[in-house]
Design a protein around this motif. Structure first.
Motif, PDB file in Angstrom:
ATOM      1  N   ARG A  70     -27.302  80.169  -1.765  1.00 21.02           N
ATOM      2  CA  ARG A  70     -27.284  78.941  -2.659  1.00 21.02           C
ATOM      3  C   ARG A  70     -26.014  77.934  -2.263  1.00 21.02           C
ATOM      4  N   LEU A  71     -25.101  78.475  -1.729  1.00 13.09           N
ATOM      5  CA  LEU A  71     -23.851  77.648  -1.436  1.00 13.09           C
ATOM      6  C   LEU A  71     -24.264  76.712  -0.105  1.00 13.09           C
ATOM      7  N   ILE A  72     -25.191  77.197   0.745  1.00 14.01           N
ATOM      8  CA  ILE A  72     -25.597  76.380   1.843  1.00 14.01           C
ATOM      9  C   ILE A  72     -26.629  75.540   1.505  1.00 14.01           C
ATOM     10  N   LEU A  73     -27.449  75.983   0.433  1.00 14.62           N
ATOM     11  CA  LEU A  73     -28.430  74.942   0.144  1.00 14.62           C
ATOM     12  C   LEU A  73     -28.033  73.720  -0.757  1.00 14.62           C
ATOM     13  N   LEU A  74     -26.925  73.848  -1.330  1.00 12.13           N
ATOM     14  CA  LEU A  74     -26.369  72.978  -2.028  1.00 12.13           C
ATOM     15  C   LEU A  74     -25.503  71.977  -1.128  1.00 12.13           C
ATOM     16  N   ALA A  77     -29.429  84.569 -14.385  1.00  9.60           N
ATOM     17  CA  ALA A  77     -27.836  84.507 -14.873  1.00  9.60           C
ATOM     18  C   ALA A  77     -27.075  84.267 -13.588  1.00  9.60           C
ATOM     19  N   PHE A  78     -27.159  85.145 -12.799  1.00 13.12           N
ATOM     20  CA  PHE A  78     -26.175  85.151 -11.676  1.00 13.12           C
ATOM     21  C   PHE A  78     -26.569  83.921 -10.907  1.00 13.12           C
ATOM     22  N   LYS A  79     -27.600  83.293 -10.766  1.00  7.22           N
ATOM     23  CA  LYS A  79     -27.859  82.109  -9.879  1.00  7.22           C
ATOM     24  C   LYS A  79     -27.160  80.789 -10.716  1.00  7.22           C
ATOM     25  N   ALA A  80     -27.363  80.901 -12.075  1.00  6.52           N
ATOM     26  CA  ALA A  80     -26.731  79.716 -12.690  1.00  6.52           C
ATOM     27  C   ALA A  80     -25.262  79.709 -12.645  1.00  6.52           C
ATOM     28  N   THR A 123     -24.308  78.761  -9.030  1.00  2.00           N
ATOM     29  CA  THR A 123     -24.126  77.256  -9.113  1.00  2.00           C
ATOM     30  C   THR A 123     -22.975  76.427  -9.587  1.00  2.00           C
ATOM     31  N   ASN A 124     -22.563  77.156 -10.814  1.00  2.00           N
ATOM     32  CA  ASN A 124     -21.376  76.355 -11.361  1.00  2.00           C
ATOM     33  C   ASN A 124     -20.101  76.525 -10.458  1.00  2.00           C
ATOM     34  N   ILE A 125     -20.050  77.744  -9.941  1.00  2.00           N
ATOM     35  CA  ILE A 125     -18.887  78.099  -9.184  1.00  2.00           C
ATOM     36  C   ILE A 125     -18.669  77.264  -7.861  1.00  2.00           C
ATOM     37  N   ILE A 126     -19.873  76.959  -7.321  1.00  2.00           N
ATOM     38  CA  ILE A 126     -20.057  76.269  -6.040  1.00  2.00           C
ATOM     39  C   ILE A 126     -19.824  74.831  -6.437  1.00  2.00           C
ATOM     40  N   GLN A 127     -20.281  74.186  -7.429  1.00  2.00           N
ATOM     41  CA  GLN A 127     -19.977  72.725  -7.884  1.00  2.00           C
ATOM     42  C   GLN A 127     -18.695  72.627  -8.175  1.00  2.00           C
ATOM     43  N   GLU A 128     -18.092  73.439  -8.697  1.00  2.00           N
ATOM     44  CA  GLU A 128     -16.548  73.379  -9.274  1.00  2.00           C
ATOM     45  C   GLU A 128     -15.652  73.574  -7.985  1.00  2.00           C
ATOM     46  N   GLU A 139     -10.113  80.601  -6.588  1.00  2.00           N
ATOM     47  CA  GLU A 139     -10.750  80.508  -7.615  1.00  2.00           C
ATOM     48  C   GLU A 139     -12.124  80.989  -7.506  1.00  2.00           C
ATOM     49  N   VAL A 140     -12.880  80.645  -6.322  1.00  2.00           N
ATOM     50  CA  VAL A 140     -14.006  81.185  -5.989  1.00  2.00           C
ATOM     51  C   VAL A 140     -14.069  82.831  -5.917  1.00  2.00           C
ATOM     52  N   ILE A 141     -13.088  83.039  -5.342  1.00  2.00           N
ATOM     53  CA  ILE A 141     -12.906  84.563  -5.097  1.00  2.00           C
ATOM     54  C   ILE A 141     -12.773  85.468  -6.362  1.00  2.00           C
ATOM     55  N   THR A 142     -11.718  84.837  -7.203  1.00  2.00           N
ATOM     56  CA  THR A 142     -11.772  85.524  -8.653  1.00  2.00           C
ATOM     57  C   THR A 142     -12.960  85.218  -9.437  1.00  2.00           C
ATOM     58  N   SER A 143     -13.657  84.321  -9.290  1.00  2.00           N
ATOM     59  CA  SER A 143     -14.877  84.318  -9.891  1.00  2.00           C
ATOM     60  C   SER A 143     -15.685  85.135  -9.543  1.00  2.00           C
ATOM     61  N   LEU A 144     -16.075  85.409  -8.324  1.00  2.00           N
ATOM     62  CA  LEU A 144     -16.995  86.359  -7.845  1.00  2.00           C
ATOM     63  C   LEU A 144     -16.562  87.740  -8.262  1.00  2.00           C
ATOM     64  N   GLU A 145     -15.263  88.030  -8.023  1.00  2.00           N
ATOM     65  CA  GLU A 145     -14.723  89.255  -8.533  1.00  2.00           C
ATOM     66  C   GLU A 145     -15.066  89.656 -10.192  1.00  2.00           C
ATOM     67  N   ASP A 146     -14.993  88.750 -10.856  1.00  2.00           N
ATOM     68  CA  ASP A 146     -15.217  88.674 -12.303  1.00  2.00           C
ATOM     69  C   ASP A 146     -16.780  88.827 -12.510  1.00  2.00           C
TER      70      ASP A 146
END
Length: 514
Positions: free
Chosen positions: A402-406, A362-365, A368-373, A382-389
């Protein structure tokens, strides 16, 4: 980014040329294929001192191919695995070894079952120590891309190569994922694609497929990998009953498979997990084999690496497996068999594994959505907020990985965005330990990544160097990461490449411009 290495090399070439002009004498001597530069009387003390350098003269690919044909023919005649390992290493051309893999199999395909079995046994024996995983995979990939040519000379090439491919998976020298990844690279309707499909459906999907594949070439006079594994289990169980270390060491020595001793380590540790009463005896045996040099440090380390890679599967059958592995690696550090960073990585991995597979997926999915956005919006806040959430700091290493692989599979814009994001997240959101762990995981899987992204090694070395330039990782971290990687692996080579970049003049400016 990919041009950085060439730029650095050109800078060094100009520096060497300038230095050479200040020498009062330069002699070049050639002896036995080695170019030796003798540099004396450097008159400008301000320049960096250069010492006597000896380097092998470059060997052309055609020369290499000619030599390996002779080696393979000699191996088929004598069957001496140890001599073959020594002779292949002495060629000092590891980057050409995929040609050896291709030539060995293609020559065996045109011989009897005995030679086919010998070829499979040799690949298993040379794997990791002589043949690096990425070279082995590349050799098989090249074979699959040339099946149309092979069938002109060997009509049954498709079926034979499918067996070789399935055998490599059964012998644990190719990961099952290789088949699915390679299938995407092959042209639709190609004979290579037929080979992959046949290996999967006709051989690897059949009941008791391992035993069938191991016995496929029944005319062999050589011991198969499965037979060696069975003998190892037998000798370990006999040792547990008798306690005779001298006899156990003699049996290990008689197996005559020094390149496969990591299996002895792995089987001993698994047996110790299964039978707690035997743990003391088995640990004592490992100490004995290490002290007398029967099992080398590299084989010992490889054994621990292999059991660490399969620990989650083992835990399904052995509930205490994870606790035991943590205990074993701690003792292995004391014995000097594995490094302290490796032990910490194992403990971290075990801790992450207890959270649950579903949660990790679930975290990986979500990641992936956070990084693509982020790649679309460039919105770091927005990334910081999403990770904190998400509130899952234990998975932050997985996020960075995942960030670097993408980013690897995208353009330079996204690669730069990834480096900037890691720098912004550092310390405030993601700990240094998680970032270092992410790079370790990336380098441990570099061989697999390079199958999908040919330039992955160069790109990962730039990301690693950039992390140092951005003051995220200290140079000391690179050494610690390298210690956690298998000796001779692509991951260690990537660390070396990054360190080489960082040692160049004006390295920071050059890396930031990539």
């Amino acid at each position: 980014m990919g041009s950085t290495l060439c730029q650095i090399l050109r800078v060094h070439q100009r520096h060497v040329k300038s230095l050479a002009q200040s020498l009062s004498r330069l002699a070049v001597e050639k002896s036995k294929g080695i170019d030796i530069l003798i540099l004396e009387n450097v008159v400008d003390p301000r320049k960096e001192p250069y010492q006597l350098v000896a380097a092998p003269a470059l060997q052309s690919l055609e020369e290499y191919k000619g030599k390996v044909v002779s080696l393979i023919e000699e191996y088929f005649a004598a069957g001496d695995v140890a001599s073959m390992a020594t002779d292949l290493s002495n060629l000092e051309s590891p980057n050409y070894h995929h040609h050896f893999v291709k030539k060995l199999i293609s020559m065996a395909m045109d011989h009897h079952d005995k030679e086919k079995e010998m070829a499979s046994v040799l690949l298993s024996a040379l794997y990791a120590d002589v043949l690096k995983p990425e070279q082995l995979a590349k050799g098989f990939t090249n074979l699959l891309e040339s099946v149309e040519d092979l069938v002109l000379d060997i009509p049954e090439a498709v079926d034979i190569l499918a067996i070789f491919l399935a055998r490599a998976v059964v012998d644990d020298i190719l990961p099952p994922a290789f088949l699915s990844k390679t299938r995407k690279l092959l042209v639709d309707g190609s004979q290579g694609l037929v080979v992959v499909q046949k290996a999967e459906k006709s051989y690897l999907s059949a009941p008791h497929h391992a035993e069938i594949i191991e016995r496929k070439w029944g005319g062999s006079t050589h011991t198969t990998v499965a037979e060696v594994q069975a003998k190892i289990v037998t000798l370990l169980k006999e040792y547990v009953e008798s306690g005779d270390k001298a006899e156990a060491c003699r049996c290990i020595r008689e197996l005559n498979v020094p390149f496969f001793h990591h299996e002895v380590v792995k089987k001993a540790l698994v047996l110790a997990m299964e039978e707690p009463a035997a743990e003391g005896k088995l640990w004592s045996l490992l100490i004995e084999t290490a002290e007398e040099g029967l099992i080398t440090s590299s084989q010992m380390s490889k054994g621990f690496t292999r059991i660490s890679d399969s620990i989650h599967d083992l835990a399904l059958d052995i509930p205490q497996a994870k606790d035991k592995l943590e205990s074993f690696t701690s003792k292995a550090v004391e014995e000097g068999w594995v490094s302290a960073p490796f032990s910490r990585a194992v403990v971290s991995e075990l801790g992450a594994g207890t959270v649950g597979i579903q949660e990790a997926r679930a975290f990986k999915a979500n990641a992936t959505n956070i990084i693509q956005e982020y790649f679309l919006s460039s919105d770091i806040s927005e990334v910081i907020t999403s990770l904190e959430d998400l509130a899952a700091p234990d998975y932050h290493a997985a996020f960075v990985k995942r960030l670097i692989l993408l980013a690897l599979d995208r353009k330079n814009r996204e690669k730069e965005m990834a480096s900037v994001l890691v720098s912004e997240l550092y310390a405030e959101v993601i700990s240094i330990a998680s970032i270092a762990r992410a790079y370790t995981l990336l380098l441990q899987s570099a061989e697999d990544t390079s199958l999908d992204i040919p330039d992955a090694a160069n790109q990962l070395s730039l990301f690693l160097a950039r992390a140092v330039v951005d003051d995220i990782l200290a140079p000391l971290h690179l050494d610690e990461i390298s210690e956690q990687l298998v000796e001779g692996s692509l991951g260690r080579e990537i660390v070396r490449m990054a360190q080489s970049m960082l040692s160049a003049r004006h390295a920071g400016e050059r890396i930031l411009r990539c």
